[in-house]
Design an enzyme around this catalytic site. Structure first.
Site, PDB file in Angstrom:
ATOM      1  N   GLY A 196     -31.679-108.232  -2.333  1.00 36.53           N
ATOM      2  CA  GLY A 196     -30.576-109.058  -2.813  1.00 36.53           C
ATOM      3  C   GLY A 196     -29.198-108.433  -2.783  1.00 36.53           C
ATOM      4  N   TRP A 204     -27.003-108.428  -0.326  1.00 31.72           N
ATOM      5  CA  TRP A 204     -26.023-109.338   0.302  1.00 31.72           C
ATOM      6  C   TRP A 204     -25.669-110.447  -0.692  1.00 31.72           C
ATOM      7  CZ3 TRP A 204     -26.348-110.461   6.265  1.00 31.72           C
ATOM      8  CH2 TRP A 204     -26.258-109.251   6.966  1.00 31.72           C
ATOM      9  N   ASP A 228     -30.202-111.407   7.313  1.00 32.03           N
ATOM     10  CA  ASP A 228     -30.430-109.974   7.547  1.00 32.03           C
ATOM     11  C   ASP A 228     -31.921-109.760   7.822  1.00 32.03           C
ATOM     12  OD1 ASP A 228     -29.789-107.286   7.661  1.00 32.03           O
ATOM     13  OD2 ASP A 228     -29.950-106.976   5.507  1.00 32.03           O
ATOM     14  N   LYS A 282     -28.662-110.613  11.882  1.00 35.49           N
ATOM     15  CA  LYS A 282     -29.096-109.333  12.467  1.00 35.49           C
ATOM     16  C   LYS A 282     -29.808-109.600  13.787  1.00 35.49           C
ATOM     17  CE  LYS A 282     -31.885-106.452  10.053  1.00 35.49           C
ATOM     18  NZ  LYS A 282     -31.618-105.456   9.020  1.00 35.49           N
TER      19      LYS A 282
HETATM   20  C1  LIG Z   1     -33.576-105.736   5.528  1.00 38.03           C
HETATM   21  S1  LIG Z   1     -34.313-106.770   4.366  1.00 38.03           S
HETATM   22  C2  LIG Z   1     -32.989-107.736   3.799  1.00 38.03           C
HETATM   23  C3  LIG Z   1     -32.080-106.996   2.898  1.00 38.03           C
HETATM   24  C4  LIG Z   1     -31.096-107.921   2.187  1.00 38.03           C
HETATM   25  N1  LIG Z   1     -30.128-108.463   3.089  1.00 38.03           N
HETATM   26  C5  LIG Z   1     -30.349-107.198   1.103  1.00 38.03           C
HETATM   27  O1  LIG Z   1     -29.170-107.019   1.248  1.00 38.03           O
HETATM   28  O2  LIG Z   1     -30.964-106.826   0.093  1.00 38.03           O
HETATM   29  C6  LIG Z   1     -35.214-107.868   5.355  1.00 38.03           C
HETATM   30  C7  LIG Z   1     -35.887-108.985   4.592  1.00 38.03           C
HETATM   31  O3  LIG Z   1     -36.393-109.925   5.529  1.00 38.03           O
HETATM   32  C8  LIG Z   1     -37.437-110.599   4.857  1.00 38.03           C
HETATM   33  N2  LIG Z   1     -38.208-111.422   5.797  1.00 38.03           N
HETATM   34  C9  LIG Z   1     -38.886-110.997   6.893  1.00 38.03           C
HETATM   35  N3  LIG Z   1     -39.488-112.054   7.482  1.00 38.03           N
HETATM   36  C10 LIG Z   1     -39.170-113.166   6.742  1.00 38.03           C
HETATM   37  C11 LIG Z   1     -39.496-114.550   6.852  1.00 38.03           C
HETATM   38  N4  LIG Z   1     -40.257-114.998   7.834  1.00 38.03           N
HETATM   39  N5  LIG Z   1     -38.996-115.401   5.931  1.00 38.03           N
HETATM   40  C12 LIG Z   1     -38.222-114.936   4.903  1.00 38.03           C
HETATM   41  N6  LIG Z   1     -37.882-113.643   4.762  1.00 38.03           N
HETATM   42  C13 LIG Z   1     -38.354-112.765   5.666  1.00 38.03           C
HETATM   43  C14 LIG Z   1     -38.234-109.453   4.254  1.00 38.03           C
HETATM   44  O4  LIG Z   1     -39.061-109.916   3.215  1.00 38.03           O
HETATM   45  C15 LIG Z   1     -37.120-108.531   3.786  1.00 38.03           C
HETATM   46  O5  LIG Z   1     -36.868-108.728   2.412  1.00 38.03           O
END
Ligand SMILES: C[S@@+](CC[C@H](N)C(=O)[O-])C[C@H]1O[C@@H](n2cnc3c(N)ncnc32)[C@H](O)[C@@H]1O
Length: 402
Positions: free
Chosen positions: A53, A55, A183, A223
């Site tokens: 969280g 962002w 992201d 991303k």
């Molecule tokens: C790099 S993290 C995001 C970090 C976030 N932007 C932050 O600032 O805290 C990537 C996120 O993508 C989510 N994710 C991956 N595949 C997903 C999907 N199919 N649907 C929803 N979220 C997904 C993961 O659960 C993970 O929390």
């Protein structure tokens, strides 16, 4: 790797803990904002793949609390610096002398900014954050646990955006949003082609959601992994956005293939309707916009016009006239297009690939928000059930006791 060793090797990990961000990713969004002024005029936002969280935290603090970071923070700092330098007067001179001892003009300007934080909260803010993982609550942010690649997530998101007016019979009539950010990252396997493929699925899903909610002129930031066919993706994005650029924030390691597409000026082709039933996926080709009849090939091309202007912040922006020449960059019948690449983030900001020395007596902080349901939690529980203490099997523990 221990916490304090990670603090040395990853300046942004350490900084995030010190400055109260849930993840180091916050700096990526802030540095993108520094370059692209993403939040200007924005009140309605969807944050995809948002856990833990950071962002959403940035959104909440900028839009709801009205704090200034990124571009707005930088502009304020520049203004304070100008006022300080041009201010003059006896009182100012005194401050300058003090400033010299405590970190010079920069230190004094920062101190002044901290003393008088001007909060400008915005009206009518709506932020919806979606992730597969549960997310701890955040001020003013509606969080949803859902898979962004699943079509059923689209109506859920639309309902979360407008809980009072949402109508299942005309779901796409909800009020649009100004910005969609994503992201999303899969758990990387190290097999580059596979990782790039899964990442591209997330990107298509994010774009599909964006097409359903963005207002004309809206922005989409996501991303990407820079694989070998990424120019096909840019060409597709260029069909629905006026400007598509790819950016690498300083907080993103140079060694990683990660970057961000920043798409501005949402302009869907005439008659284009996003579909809830047939969402976009890899291999989908967006309909080409109806273009004006091409002029005859011997007609003289307009000359490139190089113009420059001084921005409000004092920077000189030079336009090389490329916008009129997009066609030159498109190859293979308009299916490939190279997006301009920009490195962003102040050069004086930490280098994500460098290791920094820290004072010996420095206390390493805990993360601001530990993961609520990390994938390894169940494994740890099972191991505990099987053998007691973490890492020890029952047999070994019994042997040690006898
Ligand atoms: C790099 S993290 C995001 C970090 C976030 N932007 C932050 O600032 O805290 C990537 C996120 O993508 C989510 N994710 C991956 N595949 C997903 C999907 N199919 N649907 C929803 N979220 C997904 C993961 O659960 C993970 O929390």
């Amino acid at each position: 790797m221990g916490k304090s060793s990670k603090d040395k090797r990853d300046a942004y990990y350490r900084l995030a803990k010190e400055e109260g961000w849930r993840a180091r990713s916050a700096y990526k969004l802030l540095q993108l904002d520094e370059e692209f002024n993403l939040f200007e005029g924005v009140t309605r936002v969807v944050d995809l793949c948002a856990a833990p969280g950071s962002w959403s935290q940035v959104l909440s603090r900028v839009l709801i609390k009205g704090e200034k970071f990124g571009r707005a923070g930088w502009q304020d700092k520049q203004k304070n610096m100008r006022d300080y330098v041009l201010g003059g007067g006896g009182e100012k001179e005194e401050v300058k002398e003090e400033g010299k001892e405590e970190g010079g003009v920069e230190g004094e300007v920062e101190k002044k900014a901290e003393e008088t934080p001007k909060l400008t909260p915005r009206e009518g803010v709506r932020i919806v954050a979606i992730d597969l993982q549960p997310m701890s609550p955040l001020d003013g942010v509606t969080t949803m646990r859902a898979d962004i690649t699943h079509p059923s997530t689209i109506p859920l998101m639309l309902k979360a955006l407008d809980p009072d007016t949402y109508s299942p019979s005309s779901p796409l009539n909800s009020s649009p949003v100004d910005l969609v950010i994503s992201d999303g990252a899969p758990d990387v396997t190290g097999l580059h082609d596979l990782d790039i493929y899964v990442q591209s699925q997330l990107l298509w899903a994010a774009l599909n959601l964006a097409l359903c909610v963005l207002k004309p002129g809206g922005k989409f930031v996501a991303k990407i992994f820079r694989g070998k066919d990424v120019d096909l993706l840019f060409a597709q994005l260029k069909i629905v956005f006026e400007r598509v650029r790819v950016a690498k924030p300083r907080s993103s390691r140079a060694s990683s293939i990660e970057a961000f597409v920043v798409c501005e000026g949402f302009c869907p082709p005439e008659g284009f309707m996003p579909s809830l039933e047939r969402p976009l996926g890899a291999g989908t080709v967006l309909p080409e916009p109806v273009r004006e009849e091409p002029v005859s090939s011997d007609a003289k091309k307009p000359e490139k016009k190089v113009t420059s202007r001084v921005r409000e912040d004092g920077a000189i922006e030079i336009d090389l006239g490329d916008e009129t020449d997009d066609e030159d960059d498109i190859e293979e019948g308009g299916r490939r297009w190279i997006a301009p690449f920009l490195a962003c983030g102040d050069l004086s900001a930490y280098d994500a690939d460098a290791t920094y020395h820290l004072p010996k007596d420095r206390v390493s902080l805990d993360p601001v928000q530990p993961p609520t349901a990390p994938p390894y939690k169940r494994a740890l529980e099972m191991r505990k059930l099987a053998g007691g203490a973490y890492g020890k099997t029952k047999g070994r523990a019994e042997k040690a006791a006898s």
